[in-house]
Scaffold this active site. Structure first.
Site, mmCIF file in Angstrom:
data_model
loop_
_atom_site.group_PDB
_atom_site.id
_atom_site.type_symbol
_atom_site.label_atom_id
_atom_site.label_comp_id
_atom_site.label_asym_id
_atom_site.label_seq_id
_atom_site.Cartn_x
_atom_site.Cartn_y
_atom_site.Cartn_z
ATOM 1 N N GLU A 57 0.835 -1.209 0.000
ATOM 2 C CA GLU A 57 0.000 0.000 0.000
ATOM 3 C C GLU A 57 0.869 1.259 0.000
ATOM 4 O O GLU A 57 0.560 2.240 -0.674
ATOM 5 C CB GLU A 57 -0.943 0.013 1.207
ATOM 6 C CG GLU A 57 -1.969 -1.115 1.219
ATOM 7 C CD GLU A 57 -2.886 -1.093 0.007
ATOM 8 O OE1 GLU A 57 -3.145 -0.003 -0.536
ATOM 9 O OE2 GLU A 57 -3.324 -2.182 -0.416
ATOM 10 N N ASP A 102 3.884 -3.889 -5.834
ATOM 11 C CA ASP A 102 4.448 -5.178 -5.414
ATOM 12 C C ASP A 102 5.973 -5.116 -5.417
ATOM 13 O O ASP A 102 6.625 -5.617 -4.492
ATOM 14 C CB ASP A 102 3.979 -6.303 -6.357
ATOM 15 C CG ASP A 102 2.581 -6.787 -6.016
ATOM 16 O OD1 ASP A 102 2.045 -6.375 -4.965
ATOM 17 O OD2 ASP A 102 2.020 -7.579 -6.798
HETATM 18 ZN ZN LIG Z 1 -2.481 -2.402 -4.699
#
Ligand SMILES: [Zn+2]
Length: 414
Positions: A278, A359
Site C-alpha cells: 500500500e 508489489d
Molecule cells: Zn495495490
C-alpha cells in the site's frame, strides 16, 4: 428516429453483447479449471478451497447477468420509454424554479433508482454472500446503512447540486470550467473529511493497540519516510468476512485502516508486506496520478456535456421534450457509461501496472515471500478465483490475475 437514438441503441446493444460474451468466457474458463489447482498454488491451496473459489465466482458471474439485463431495460424505460419525461413533467407541475425543480428531479431519480436496485443488493448480500459464508450483515445493519447513506447523500448532495445547477444557469458559455473547479475542490474536500467525518458514520474506528504488530508497522513507516495520522482497525466483520486494508485521506490527514477480518487472516510478517504494498502506491505517486486522471476525465466529460446540451436533439433523441440544465446533467450521467464501457480495459491496464509497481516496492522493503504468502492467504480466505479468463480479467480486474502476480513476485525473491 434521430441518428443519436440509433447510435445510443447501437452502443447499448454493443456493450451488452460484450458484457455477456465476457461473462460467458469467464464462466467457461473457471469451470474448465475447476478440477485442478494451478501448479504454482498446489502446495498452498487445497482442491476444496479452489473449488469453493470457482463456485463462488461462477455464482456471482451467472447472477451478475440478471442486473445487467435489468439495468439496460431500466435505462431504456427511463429514456426512450418516457420515464424521465414523466418524472420531469410531474415535478415541473409543482411550479418551483428551475434549480429547485432540478434538485427534486435528480434526487427523486436517485431515490427511485436505489429502490429499483434493492432486490439485487438484497439477493447478493443475503443469498449469495450468505451461501458462501461471507455475509455478516443483519437486515437491521443493511437498512440502517441505507438510511445513513440517504441522509448523507441529501446533506452533501443537495447543496452541491444547487451550486452546480446555479453555475450552469448563470455562468454562460463557460459554466463548465467553473463547475469543474467546484467539483475538483469538492472531491479534494471529500477526500480530506472522509476518514474523520464520513467513514466513522458506518464503522467503528479504533487505534491499533500497542504491541508487536504496531511496532512492526511503525518501523516500516519510518523506514519508508511516511507520516500518517494513525493506524486504525475497523469492524469490517460487522458486514462481511472479506478482509481488506486501505489508506484514506491525504496530506497530514492520512489514515491507515485495517479491517479486523484482515488482522485475523495474516501474521505480522504478512501484514507488514501488505502495508508495504500500500505504501508503494503512495511512494510511486499512484494516488496522485489517479486523482489527476479523474480530474482530467471530469474536465473532458463536462466539455462534452457543454456541447451536447446546446443541441435540442440531445434531449429529444433520449425521450425528453423540454430541454433543461438538470435534465442534460442527468441524461449525460445515465447515458455516458454506455459509450465509455469499451474504454474500461485502459483503466484496468493502468491499475494493473500500478499493482506490479507497488508489489516491486514491497519486495524491496520487505521479504517478497511474505507478500506472496499473504496474497495466497487472501485469495483463499476471500475465495478469489486463481483462474480468471484472461480477457474478462483485462476488462474488469484492477489487479493482475493471481498466477501472473505471484510469478512477478517470485522473480523478486532472494
Ligand atoms: Zn495495490
Amino acid at each position: 428516429m434521430h441518428e443519436f437514438t440509433l447510435l445510443f441503441l447501437a452502443m447499448l446493444a454493443l456493450s451488452l453483447t460484450l458484457r455477456f460474451w465476457l461473462s460467458q468466457r469467464q464462466i467457461r474458463h473457471v469451470r474448465a479449471h475447476r478440477d485442478s489447482v494451478p501448479a504454482a498454488f498446489a502446495d498452498s491451496i487445497s482442491l476444496a478451497d479452489h473449488q469453493k473459489a470457482a463456485d463462488y465466482t461462477l455464482t456471482k458471474t451467472r447472477f451478475g447477468r440478471l442486473p445487467m439485463l435489468y439495468d439496460a431495460g431500466l435505462l431504456l424505460i427511463w429514456t426512450l420509454g418516457g420515464g424521465l419525461e414523466w418524472l420531469d413533467q410531474n415535478v415541473r407541475a409543482l411550479g418551483y424554479g428551475e434549480i429547485v425543480t432540478g434538485i427534486i428531479v435528480l434526487l427523486g431519480f436517485t431515490a427511485l433508482s436505489s429502490l429499483l436496485d434493492l432486490p439485487f443488493s438484497l439477493y447478493s448480500t443475503f443469498v449469495i454472500e450468505e451461501r458462501f459464508g461471507f455475509n455478516r450483515t443483519t437486515l437491521k445493519t443493511f437498512v440502517t446503512d441505507m438510511l445513513k447513506g440517504a441522509v448523507l447523500g441529501l446533506i452533501i448532495g443537495a447543496p452541491l447540486l444547487y451550486v452546480i445547477l446555479w453555475l450552469m444557469q448563470q455562468m454562460g458559455e463557460l459554466w463548465w470550467i467553473y463547475t469543474w473547479l467546484v467539483l475538483t475542490a469538492f472531491s479534494l474536500l471529500m477526500m480530506w473529511i472522509y476518514p474523520t467525518w464520513i467513514a466513522p458514520v458506518f464503522n467503528k474506528f479504533e487505534p491499533l493497540e500497542d504491541g508487536a504488530t504496531l511496532q512492526r508497522i511503525k518501523a516500516l513507516l519510518q523506514r519508508c519516510g511516511f507520516s500518517s495520522n494513525g493506524v486504525f482497525v475497523i469492524d469490517g466483520s460487522r458486514r462481511s468476512a472479506h478482509g481488506n486494508a486501505y489508506f484514506s485521506g491525504f496530506g497530514k490527514n492520512k489514515r491507515i485502516v485495517f479491517y479486523d477480518t484482515l488482522l485475523k487472516m495474516l501474521d505480522d510478517d504478512q501484514l507488514e508486506a501488505v502495508l508495504a504494498h500500500e505504501l508503494g502506491h503512495f511512494k510511486k505517486k499512484h494516488i496522485v496520478q489517479g486523482m489527476l486522471i479523474s480530474f482530467a476525465t471530469t474536465f473532458i466529460g463536462l466539455a462534452v456535456l457543454a456541447w451536447l446540451m446546446r443541441n435540442e436533439w440531445f434531449y429529444t433523441a433520449l425521450g425528453i421534450s423540454t430541454p433543461s440544465t438538470y435534465m442534460a446533467l442527468l441524461l449525460f450521467m445515465l447515458v455516458s457509461p454506455v459509450f465509455t464501457f469499451v474504454l474500461s480495459p485502459l483503466l484496468s491496464l493502468f491499475s494493473r501496472k500500478n499493482e506490479f509497481e507497488a508489489d516491486a516496492f514491497a519486495a524491496e522493503q520487505t521479504d517478497a515471500n511474505n507478500l506472496i504468502t499473504a496474497l495466497v492467504g487472501l485469495y483463499r480466505e476471500n475465495a478469489s478465483t486463481l483462474t480468471p479468463d484472461p480477457l474478462y480479467s483485462a476488462f474488469y480486474d484492477s489487479h493482475p490475475p493471481a498466477p501472473v502476480r505471484i510469478a512477478h513476485l517470485n522473480a523478486h525473491t532472494r
